[in-house]
Motif scaffolding. Sequence first.
Motif, short mmCIF file in Angstrom:
data_model
loop_
_atom_site.label_atom_id
_atom_site.label_comp_id
_atom_site.label_asym_id
_atom_site.label_seq_id
_atom_site.Cartn_x
_atom_site.Cartn_y
_atom_site.Cartn_z
N TYR A 152 36.98 22.26 39.97
CA TYR A 152 35.54 22.44 40.03
C TYR A 152 34.96 23.64 40.58
O TYR A 152 35.24 23.83 41.86
CB TYR A 152 34.94 21.17 40.76
CG TYR A 152 33.31 21.06 41.04
CD1 TYR A 152 32.60 21.19 39.95
CD2 TYR A 152 32.68 21.13 42.21
CE1 TYR A 152 31.25 21.13 40.00
CE2 TYR A 152 31.53 21.07 42.65
CZ TYR A 152 30.65 20.97 41.40
OH TYR A 152 29.27 21.00 41.36
N PRO A 153 34.54 24.60 39.79
CA PRO A 153 34.59 26.02 40.13
C PRO A 153 33.75 26.10 41.48
O PRO A 153 33.92 26.95 42.38
CB PRO A 153 34.14 26.75 39.06
CG PRO A 153 34.73 25.92 37.80
CD PRO A 153 34.53 24.54 38.31
N LYS A 154 32.44 25.29 41.36
CA LYS A 154 31.69 25.51 42.70
C LYS A 154 32.31 25.29 44.09
O LYS A 154 31.87 26.13 45.03
CB LYS A 154 30.54 24.52 42.41
CG LYS A 154 29.34 24.57 43.29
CD LYS A 154 28.58 25.84 42.66
CE LYS A 154 27.36 25.99 43.28
NZ LYS A 154 26.30 27.17 42.82
N ASP A 155 33.25 24.32 44.04
CA ASP A 155 33.91 24.06 45.40
C ASP A 155 35.04 24.95 45.58
O ASP A 155 35.77 24.97 46.62
CB ASP A 155 34.26 22.68 45.45
CG ASP A 155 33.09 21.58 45.79
OD1 ASP A 155 31.91 22.14 46.05
OD2 ASP A 155 33.22 20.44 45.59
N LEU A 156 35.75 25.73 44.57
CA LEU A 156 36.66 26.50 44.67
C LEU A 156 35.99 27.95 44.90
O LEU A 156 36.80 28.94 45.49
CB LEU A 156 37.45 26.82 43.33
CG LEU A 156 38.56 25.63 43.06
CD1 LEU A 156 39.10 25.55 41.73
CD2 LEU A 156 39.65 25.49 44.08
N SER A 176 39.84 27.71 34.65
CA SER A 176 41.26 26.83 34.90
C SER A 176 42.38 27.50 34.21
O SER A 176 43.46 27.63 34.50
CB SER A 176 41.12 25.57 34.53
OG SER A 176 40.83 25.05 33.08
N MET A 177 41.94 27.94 32.95
CA MET A 177 43.12 28.61 32.18
C MET A 177 43.79 30.00 32.97
O MET A 177 45.11 30.19 32.95
CB MET A 177 42.92 29.06 30.65
CG MET A 177 42.57 27.68 29.71
SD MET A 177 43.77 26.70 29.71
CE MET A 177 43.25 25.15 30.74
N GLU A 178 42.80 30.82 33.48
CA GLU A 178 43.08 31.85 34.22
C GLU A 178 43.94 31.66 35.33
O GLU A 178 44.94 32.19 35.62
CB GLU A 178 41.81 32.58 34.71
CG GLU A 178 41.09 33.17 33.74
CD GLU A 178 41.88 34.43 33.36
OE1 GLU A 178 42.72 35.00 33.86
OE2 GLU A 178 41.27 34.95 32.05
N VAL A 179 43.82 30.31 36.07
CA VAL A 179 44.58 30.00 37.23
C VAL A 179 46.11 29.61 36.80
O VAL A 179 46.85 29.88 37.45
CB VAL A 179 43.59 28.89 38.05
CG1 VAL A 179 44.64 28.10 38.68
CG2 VAL A 179 42.66 29.41 38.76
N LEU A 180 45.77 28.70 35.63
CA LEU A 180 47.10 28.21 35.35
C LEU A 180 47.98 29.52 34.76
O LEU A 180 49.25 29.37 35.13
CB LEU A 180 47.12 27.27 33.64
CG LEU A 180 46.40 26.15 34.20
CD1 LEU A 180 46.23 25.41 32.90
CD2 LEU A 180 47.14 25.26 34.98
#
Length: 243
Positions: free
Chosen positions: A124-128, A95-99
């Motif tokens: 939720y990485p699995k669904d992403l 999530s920090m990478e995405v931000l």
Amino acid sequence: MKFLFFFLLTISSQIFYAQMNVLEEYPKNQYFYEGGAVEFYKQAHDYLTHNKFKECGEKEIYQPRIIITKDGTVKKVKDNDTANIGKNKCAFDLSMEVLKNLKQWKAADVKGVKMGAITEFIFYPKDLMSNYKPGYNASDFVIYAQYPGGNKKLNSDFHDNFMTLFADYQINGALSLEFYVNDKGEITNPRIYPEIGNQNFNINFMRTLSRLKKVWKPALYSNIPIKQKIVYPMEFSVNFIQR
């Protein structure tokens, strides 16, 4: 002289952090990313898969809390729940990478004026990644936290416990109670805003709230318990009418 007390619930969506000059939340029908939730999650998916990040375990989930400034930049609000971060370290790191790397953050708009605003989202990485499907929006998979007995019981318990307190201190006007229901169903981090400048009232308010600290049924994302922010808006009017 007869004392009449009227209790109303109202909806309030534009409470300010005065010190920070940012909105407590985005105005209704506004989102923190250009194109809305579906576009945000699509770009998060594209970034993670294009850069071949390793997917997390199926139980890992994280909920970043962020500020989007009036200039459209993103700042993370510090998370003091180190135990939760440790349990979901992979999801936290992704999530920090995405931000850091997505670009289309969108400030709030209030009558044509750009404003900073606070928001949060489910990551939720699995669904992403492996489970991703076009049109994905994490909110579609959430079952929200429930008070024992439901919302009607919550309203009744809140009224019965707080009516006398607000009458005693002659508190008038709109304010909101904010708290989180954590993944164990416990109330955490309660606060009142706008702030009431009477310390005795604040102490008694929190003491009274402790009587409502029942164990909730926590919110679920795809059967994974998650925390949920609850904003309980109130409006109190105390009137004295001469008979």
